[in-house]
Motif scaffolding. Sequence first.
Motif, mmCIF file in Angstrom:
data_model
loop_
_atom_site.group_PDB
_atom_site.id
_atom_site.type_symbol
_atom_site.label_atom_id
_atom_site.label_comp_id
_atom_site.label_asym_id
_atom_site.label_seq_id
_atom_site.Cartn_x
_atom_site.Cartn_y
_atom_site.Cartn_z
ATOM 1 N N ALA A 114 0.742 -1.166 -0.299
ATOM 2 C CA ALA A 114 0.345 -0.207 -0.009
ATOM 3 C C ALA A 114 1.021 1.380 -0.600
ATOM 4 O O ALA A 114 2.271 0.952 0.575
ATOM 5 C CB ALA A 114 -0.631 -0.051 0.787
ATOM 6 N N ASP A 158 -5.367 -0.251 -1.801
ATOM 7 C CA ASP A 158 -5.406 -2.245 -1.742
ATOM 8 C C ASP A 158 -5.852 -2.927 -0.672
ATOM 9 O O ASP A 158 -6.042 -2.365 0.331
ATOM 10 C CB ASP A 158 -3.698 -2.064 -0.927
ATOM 11 C CG ASP A 158 -2.153 -1.741 -1.769
ATOM 12 O OD1 ASP A 158 -2.887 -0.706 -3.027
ATOM 13 O OD2 ASP A 158 -1.103 -2.790 -2.074
ATOM 14 N N GLN A 218 -6.077 -4.155 -5.766
ATOM 15 C CA GLN A 218 -5.963 -2.636 -6.573
ATOM 16 C C GLN A 218 -7.066 -1.614 -7.319
ATOM 17 O O GLN A 218 -7.058 -2.607 -8.159
ATOM 18 C CB GLN A 218 -4.645 -2.280 -6.574
ATOM 19 C CG GLN A 218 -3.072 -2.170 -6.096
ATOM 20 C CD GLN A 218 -1.605 -2.112 -6.974
ATOM 21 O OE1 GLN A 218 -1.751 -1.591 -7.696
ATOM 22 N NE2 GLN A 218 -1.722 -1.544 -6.279
#
Length: 200
Positions: A116, A124, A159
Motif C-alpha cells: 500500500a 490495496d 488494487q
Amino acid sequence: PRDGPAFRTVLSEEIVQADVGRISLTRENGEPETAYFLNTCHVGIGGEVAVQVSHSSKVLGGFASFLFGTLRALAIYKDKRMRLNIDGVESEQIVKELIIAKGQYDGGGMHVAPHARLDNGLFDIYVIGEVSFPDAIMSLPKLYRGRLDLRPDIVTYYQARSISVNCDEKVYVSPHGELPGILPAHFDILPQSLRVVRRA
C-alpha cells in the motif's frame, strides 16, 4: 519512532501528499454516515475485533490489545456472504475479512498491506474468504508479517479506486479501529488531500 529520531521526523521536510479514504456507510439506527481514514479499514471480523478491543483494557498496549481482541473475535465470528463491486466488477462470496488499505500497518503493528502507498490514488484490497478457526489461528502470523500473499487459496488481492460492499446480515465497518457504522458501504478516494510527514 518513540525515541530521539522522532524529533527529526517531525521536523523533516519529507512531506507526502496523502490520499484519504472516504466511506459512505450506515449508522446502526439506519441513518447515513460519512467517515474517513488514512490508514486501513476492516469489514467483517475486523469490526468484531474493534468491538472486543473497545470492551477491554488497553493497559498492555495496542499490540497485545489487538492480538487478544483478534483471538476472541476468531472464536465467535461467523463468516458472512457479501456482495462486492470493485471498480465496477461485481462478485458475491463468503468473506471472513475485507481489508481496504491506504497505509501498510494497523492494529498495533500488523503489517497488513505491505504494497500500500499513501499517495498512489489506489486502495490495496484483500478479500479473505471462508476460513476455519484452526486455519485462521495458524495463518495469523502471516497477517502480522505482511504475507497474506502466501495464502492465495483464501486471499484475493486487488488494487482499485472504489469498492462497494453489502450484506444481508449486520456487519461492522471499522476504520482505524473505530466503529462508525455498518454495511452497506461505499469506499472512494480523496486524492492527495492531506499533508503527512514521511518518516526519516
